[in-house]
Design an enzyme around this catalytic site. Structure first.
Site, short mmCIF file in Angstrom:
data_model
loop_
_atom_site.label_atom_id
_atom_site.label_comp_id
_atom_site.label_asym_id
_atom_site.label_seq_id
_atom_site.Cartn_x
_atom_site.Cartn_y
_atom_site.Cartn_z
N HIS A 499 -5.81 -42.75 31.86
CA HIS A 499 -4.59 -43.45 32.01
C HIS A 499 -4.00 -43.39 30.57
CE1 HIS A 499 -1.70 -46.90 32.74
NE2 HIS A 499 -1.54 -46.94 31.41
N GLU A 500 -4.37 -43.61 29.30
CA GLU A 500 -3.76 -43.48 28.03
C GLU A 500 -3.25 -41.96 27.57
OE1 GLU A 500 -2.39 -45.81 26.48
OE2 GLU A 500 -3.42 -47.39 28.03
N HIS A 503 -0.07 -41.15 29.06
CA HIS A 503 1.03 -41.52 28.02
C HIS A 503 1.35 -40.56 27.02
CE1 HIS A 503 2.01 -45.37 29.57
NE2 HIS A 503 0.80 -46.03 29.26
N HIS A 506 2.79 -37.58 28.20
CA HIS A 506 4.43 -37.81 28.13
C HIS A 506 5.09 -37.65 26.96
CE1 HIS A 506 7.33 -41.04 30.21
NE2 HIS A 506 8.01 -39.76 30.05
#
Length: 719
Positions: A499-500, A503, A506
């Protein structure tokens, strides 16, 4: 995951108190000039906390002078002398402030906490100095009014409109008297949020459970016991048995549910651990009581929203999101609450049937018996699974390898580059053709003073205008293993790693000209979308086959065990959805109040929460909210205030996009794990930041509006 430029919230009257200007900043201060290290990584070996205050103060003074030059420029406003000048301003302050925020959140301690409390008013006043400057706003307005005559490209037009909207939302159109009132409210709010954040961190330490009898820890493996013994010794605890003089210390994670609740056989210890978690900030420990603070935060936010012309703070926040209106947020949560509660009741009945005759299921029992049920139904044992989930392998052969298959990204560790604390690691990210892309910093373990949870932030924002390549950070709070032992994860912790890193991608893949629009600078209820999508790769057979290997033998996770893990993934969605929605509803309830409706008595905090949950049909004794108000740092610490709903809102886009990867995006049954699908997702979503309407980017990918059905199916909320 808010960008640093949006985190500089605080109080008035700054300039008179500043003791440094760029001219008198000590040339030996390592922040005085851009770092000479690769990609502008801060030179942590040379930087001391003592360097921060003078650099922050000089940085504010320098940027105020830059803003003054823009405001008083006699030339007609244009892109270069207004928009680009604003974007170029404040580079010294940026260098100092990103480092300051990183250390305050990931390292903490009395010295940095004291600096945060003292400097926050100046940073707030500094922020107001721009957004309440009518002269600069008039220059922005003149560019907006020039319209088509400027012939702006799409990204520059987006930047212009974002500036105008931010000025208006900040209160630039208020009267002088109202402006002074707003400055005071902003200042008070900055102080309160700082105090709340610091008390939450201290509250986690104060609420840690110290165990002195080893038999009470039955159910824990030797590795976990060793880690708890180390935590107790590091904390200076005493009173343990011979051979373990400090005993064992169960440190708390930020959410209500604590991982060890699933393993501890001692029901009394489970109850003590959950009670300690739930009662953080409730006044049991006066030093970490957050109730009065959160009430004042809610009241000040409500007063500021009214002053700015909004019904309530939640309405102010929603206007700047993809949801746009609180009614849409309320409707989405109401749509999910009833079926989630129904599923949770069904799950509770299954768990209750497992208890000894005459015993009643308690909230502290839920995780323990849910784990027993998973073992029975799916033949899964987390203790048997953990040896196959070693952190380094999860990262190298899982998280990073999936990114290579999708995007051609390669990650090379740079042991020559130092992080900001012991154990922080740095990798260089490169494109498939070998071109340098940026740096990735991994900070995976908890430490005293580090705030709980997991998050991503930037040390350097990507920007074509400034010639900056990104430096991004992932923070987790894994329990540090004993010296020389491997860090073994749970399946959920593996999910957090993926998940991290979503980011991080991104931020790394950002291709924006302007720093204000780069990377994760998107609406709050969109920013979680790319990271949630990245979770899908942990269950892709090709990916999990690489990272899920026994840490000592290298043997792969048995196929049957993997199949059972994936089958079990959907179990417990009733509980998971209810605890999440509970926190999101509490967040909205506080922020949909008028100032006069905010309770004044700290003793009313609990009853307010319960009433809000009851109205939503989520007052479930067995499923406490993921965060209670007293430690809801997402909201009262700032960043996700009236925005905790964002995770479920983004998950609509996530579930829909996972459907695209596994259908249109896949090749020969690879589930979408290929360069063609990855490149399309990168070009249309990950690279664009906020250079256009993020929902327009989603529509380009899917060719239509988002569909909620995939989310309802995923969470078992259909029928």
């Amino acid at each position: 995951m808010t960008r640093h430029s949006e985190d500089l919230q605080a109080v008035p009257g700054m300039m008179a108190s500043m003791s440094h200007s760029p001219a008198d900043l000590d040339p030996a201060n390592p922040l005085v000039a851009p770092s000479a290290l690769p990609f502008g990584l801060p030179d942590f070996a040379a930087i001391d906390i003592a360097h921060l205050r003078p650099a922050l103060e000089a940085g504010m003074a320098e940027q105020r002078a830059e803003w003054e030059a823009i405001a008083t420029d006699d030339a007609l406003p244009d892109v270069a002398n207004t928009l680009e000048a604003l974007e170029r301003s404040g580079q010294l302050l940026t260098r100092a402030s990103v480092l300051f925020r990183t250390l305050s959140s990931a390292v903490g301690g009395e010295e940095i906490d004291a600096l945060e409390a003292e400097i926050t008013p100046a940073l707030t006043a500094h922020r107001d100095a721009l957004w309440l400057d009518t002269r600069i706003f008039d220059r922005i307005e003149s560019l907006v009014n020039a319209g088509p005559l400027l012939d702006l490209d799409g990204e520059t037009e987006r930047l212009l409109q974002e500036y105008r909207r931010n000025f208006v939302r900040a209160g630039v159109k208020l009267s002088p008297a109202e402006t002074e009132e707003l400055r005071a409210l902003n200042g008070r709010l900055g102080d309160l949020q700082t105090e709340f954040r610091q008390r939450v961190v201290k509250g986690m330490s104060a609420a840690a459970v110290h165990v002195t009898e080893k038999e009470r820890l039955a159910g824990l493996d030797e590795g976990t016991l060793a880690a708890l013994a180390k935590a107790a010794a590091d904390a200076g605890r005493s009173g343990g048995p011979e051979g373990a003089e400090a005993g064992w210390l169960i440190s708390l994670r930020l959410p209500t549910q604590q991982p060890l609740l699933a393993q501890l056989e001692d029901a009394e210890l489970r109850s003590e651990l959950l009670s300690s978690s739930l009662n953080r900030g409730s006044g049991i420990d006066p030093e970490t009581d957050t109730r009065g603070i959160l009430l004042e935060i809610a009241r000040v936010r409500a007063e500021r929203a009214r002053l700015l012309g909004y019904e309530h703070h939640a309405g102010y926040v929603a206007e700047n999101s993809t949801a746009q209106q609180t009614s849409a947020i309320n409707e989405r949560m109401a749509m999910l609450a009833a079926p989630a509660a129904r599923n949770a009741h069904a799950e509770a009945a299954e768990l209750a049937a497992m208890l000894p005759e005459g015993a009643e299921l308690s909230p502290a029992d839920w995780s323990y018996y849910a784990e027993r049920l998973r073992k029975e139904r799916f033949e899964i044992d987390d203790a048997a699974l953990r040896p196959y989930l070693e952190l380094n392998r999860v990262l190298t052969d899982g998280v990073f390898w999936a990114a290579q298959q999708l995007y051609g990204l390669t990650m090379k560790e740079r042991p020559d580059l130092r992080g900001y604390a012991e154990g922080v690691r740095v990798w260089e990210a490169r494109e498939e053709n070998g071109e340098a892309l940026g740096l990735f910093v991994g900070d995976y373990f908890s430490r005293p003073g580090k705030r709980g949870g997991a998050w991503m932030n930037h040390l350097v924002d990507q920007s074509g205008l400034l010639g900056n390549q990104p430096v991004v950070v992932n923070n987790l709070n894994l329990t540090p293993p004993p010296e020389g032992e491997p860090a073994l994860l749970t399946w959920d912790e593996v999910r957090t790693c993926f998940h991290e890193f979503g980011h991080a991608l991104h931020g790394l893949f950002s291709d924006a000209r302007y720093p204000t629009l780069s990377g994760t600078s998107v609406p709050r209820d969109f920013v979680e979308y790319p990271s949630q999508v990245n979770e899908m790769w942990m269950e892709n057979p090709a990916v999990v086959g690489r990272f899920a290997r026994h840490h000592s033998t290298g043997e792969p996770l048995p196929e049957e065990l993997l199949r059972q893990v994936i089958e079990a993934a959907g179990y417990g969605e009733g509980f998971a959805t209810c605890e999440y929605l509970g926190a999101a509803i509490i967040d909205q309830a506080w922020h949909q109040l008028a100032p006069e409706d905010v309770p004044s008595d700290p003793e009313e905090v609990t009853s307010f929460e319960l009433a809000a949950l009851a109205r939503a049909g989520l007052d479930l004794d067995l499923v406490p909210p993921r965060y209670r108000s007293t430690y809801l740092n997402h909201s009262f610490g700032g960043g996700y205030d009236a925005g905790y709903y964002s995770y479920i809102w983004s998950e609509v886009l996530d579930a829909d996009t996972v459907g695209w990867f596994t259908t249109e995006g896949q090749i020969a049954g690879d589930g979408g794990l290929n360069r063609m699908a990855g490149q399309r997702f990168r070009e249309l979503l990950l690279s664009r930041g906020n250079t256009q309407d993020p929902l327009a980017s989603f529509r380009e990918l899917r060719g239509r509006e988002p569909d909620t059905e995939p989310l309802l199916v995923r969470r078992g909320l259909t029928g």
